[in-house]
Motif scaffolding. Sequence first.
Motif, short mmCIF file in Angstrom:
data_model
loop_
_atom_site.label_atom_id
_atom_site.label_comp_id
_atom_site.label_asym_id
_atom_site.label_seq_id
_atom_site.Cartn_x
_atom_site.Cartn_y
_atom_site.Cartn_z
N SER A 4 0.84 -1.20 0.00
CA SER A 4 0.00 0.00 0.00
C SER A 4 0.87 1.25 0.00
CB SER A 4 -0.95 0.00 1.20
OG SER A 4 -0.30 0.44 2.37
N HIS A 5 0.34 2.29 -0.63
CA HIS A 5 1.03 3.57 -0.66
C HIS A 5 1.26 4.08 0.77
CE1 HIS A 5 0.50 3.44 -4.88
NE2 HIS A 5 -0.65 4.09 -4.97
N LYS A 6 0.24 3.93 1.62
CA LYS A 6 0.36 4.38 3.00
C LYS A 6 1.49 3.66 3.72
CE LYS A 6 -2.11 4.69 7.41
NZ LYS A 6 -0.91 4.43 8.16
N ASP A 7 1.64 2.36 3.48
CA ASP A 7 2.72 1.61 4.12
C ASP A 7 4.09 2.11 3.69
OD1 ASP A 7 0.94 0.07 5.55
OD2 ASP A 7 1.09 -1.69 4.22
N VAL A 8 4.24 2.47 2.43
CA VAL A 8 5.53 2.99 1.95
C VAL A 8 5.82 4.34 2.61
CG1 VAL A 8 6.80 3.86 -0.07
CG2 VAL A 8 5.49 1.73 -0.23
N ILE A 9 4.82 5.21 2.65
CA ILE A 9 5.00 6.52 3.30
C ILE A 9 5.33 6.33 4.78
CG2 ILE A 9 3.85 8.67 3.96
CD1 ILE A 9 2.16 8.30 1.34
N MET A 38 2.16 6.27 -6.90
CA MET A 38 2.36 7.28 -5.87
C MET A 38 3.83 7.68 -5.85
SD MET A 38 3.71 7.61 -2.48
CE MET A 38 3.98 5.91 -2.09
N PHE A 39 4.09 8.96 -5.59
CA PHE A 39 5.45 9.48 -5.50
C PHE A 39 5.46 10.59 -4.46
CE2 PHE A 39 3.02 11.62 -8.70
CZ PHE A 39 3.29 12.97 -8.52
N GLY A 40 6.61 10.81 -3.86
CA GLY A 40 6.68 11.88 -2.86
C GLY A 40 8.08 12.15 -2.37
N VAL A 41 8.17 13.18 -1.53
CA VAL A 41 9.43 13.60 -0.91
C VAL A 41 9.16 13.94 0.54
CG1 VAL A 41 11.26 15.35 -0.88
CG2 VAL A 41 10.34 14.55 -3.07
N ALA A 42 10.02 13.44 1.43
CA ALA A 42 10.00 13.83 2.84
C ALA A 42 11.29 14.59 3.11
CB ALA A 42 9.92 12.59 3.73
N GLU A 43 11.16 15.83 3.60
CA GLU A 43 12.32 16.66 3.88
C GLU A 43 12.50 16.78 5.38
OE1 GLU A 43 11.26 20.26 1.87
OE2 GLU A 43 12.24 19.61 0.02
N ASP A 102 12.06 -7.49 2.50
CA ASP A 102 13.26 -7.02 1.81
C ASP A 102 13.34 -5.50 1.80
OD1 ASP A 102 13.89 -9.64 1.29
OD2 ASP A 102 13.35 -9.56 -0.84
N LEU A 103 12.21 -4.86 1.52
CA LEU A 103 12.20 -3.40 1.42
C LEU A 103 12.52 -2.77 2.77
CD1 LEU A 103 11.71 -1.28 -0.76
CD2 LEU A 103 9.33 -1.18 -0.03
N THR A 104 11.94 -3.27 3.85
CA THR A 104 12.20 -2.67 5.16
C THR A 104 13.66 -2.85 5.58
OG1 THR A 104 11.36 -4.65 6.26
CG2 THR A 104 9.83 -2.83 5.99
#
Length: 177
Positions: A4-9, A38-43, A102-104
């Motif tokens: 899910s997009h929420k899980d990635v965020i 979904m795409f994004g940036v966290a600063e 793997d991702l985590t």
Amino acid sequence: QPVSHKDVIDLVLDTMESTLPLALRDVRVGVAAKGQEMFGVAEFDGTGDYPWGFAAGFRNSYNKQVSAGVCFGAHVFVCSNLCFRGDGITVMRKHTTNIWEDLTDRFTAAAVGSFGEFLKVSRDLASFRGIQMDHDMAAAALGVMYNRGYIQSGEMIKALNYFKHAPHEEHRTMDLF
């Protein structure tokens, strides 16, 4: 195997918060393909001698058009077409079995490694403060960078013009920084 997009965020924000000494400044998220991508940036704010921030760019898709991924650095580029890159480590993982585990694991290692590299570069940049440069010295340094293949001719000219006429007050120090 979809994620899910929420899980990635949440993975990005939770991992950064729990492993790095940074404060979240801003998160921007967008979707494309009717919510399938979904795409994004966290600063994150800089600390102490390093006023520049650190960022994580991220992407995901339900339609498997691109792999789930994250990139790190002082500068990251994330586009609505899901291209992204950072000046640190980039992690990508196809949506196959065991993607989440793997991702985590890979994400945490990459976050810590990228931040370590960011601190090293930040220390180097901070050490440049106070080393006075005139226009000729800046041109000579840029010429060496061009000759060694670090920058291209157009970048050299833009950098020299920026040094001479910096639009930002904090860059008008006439030093190596």
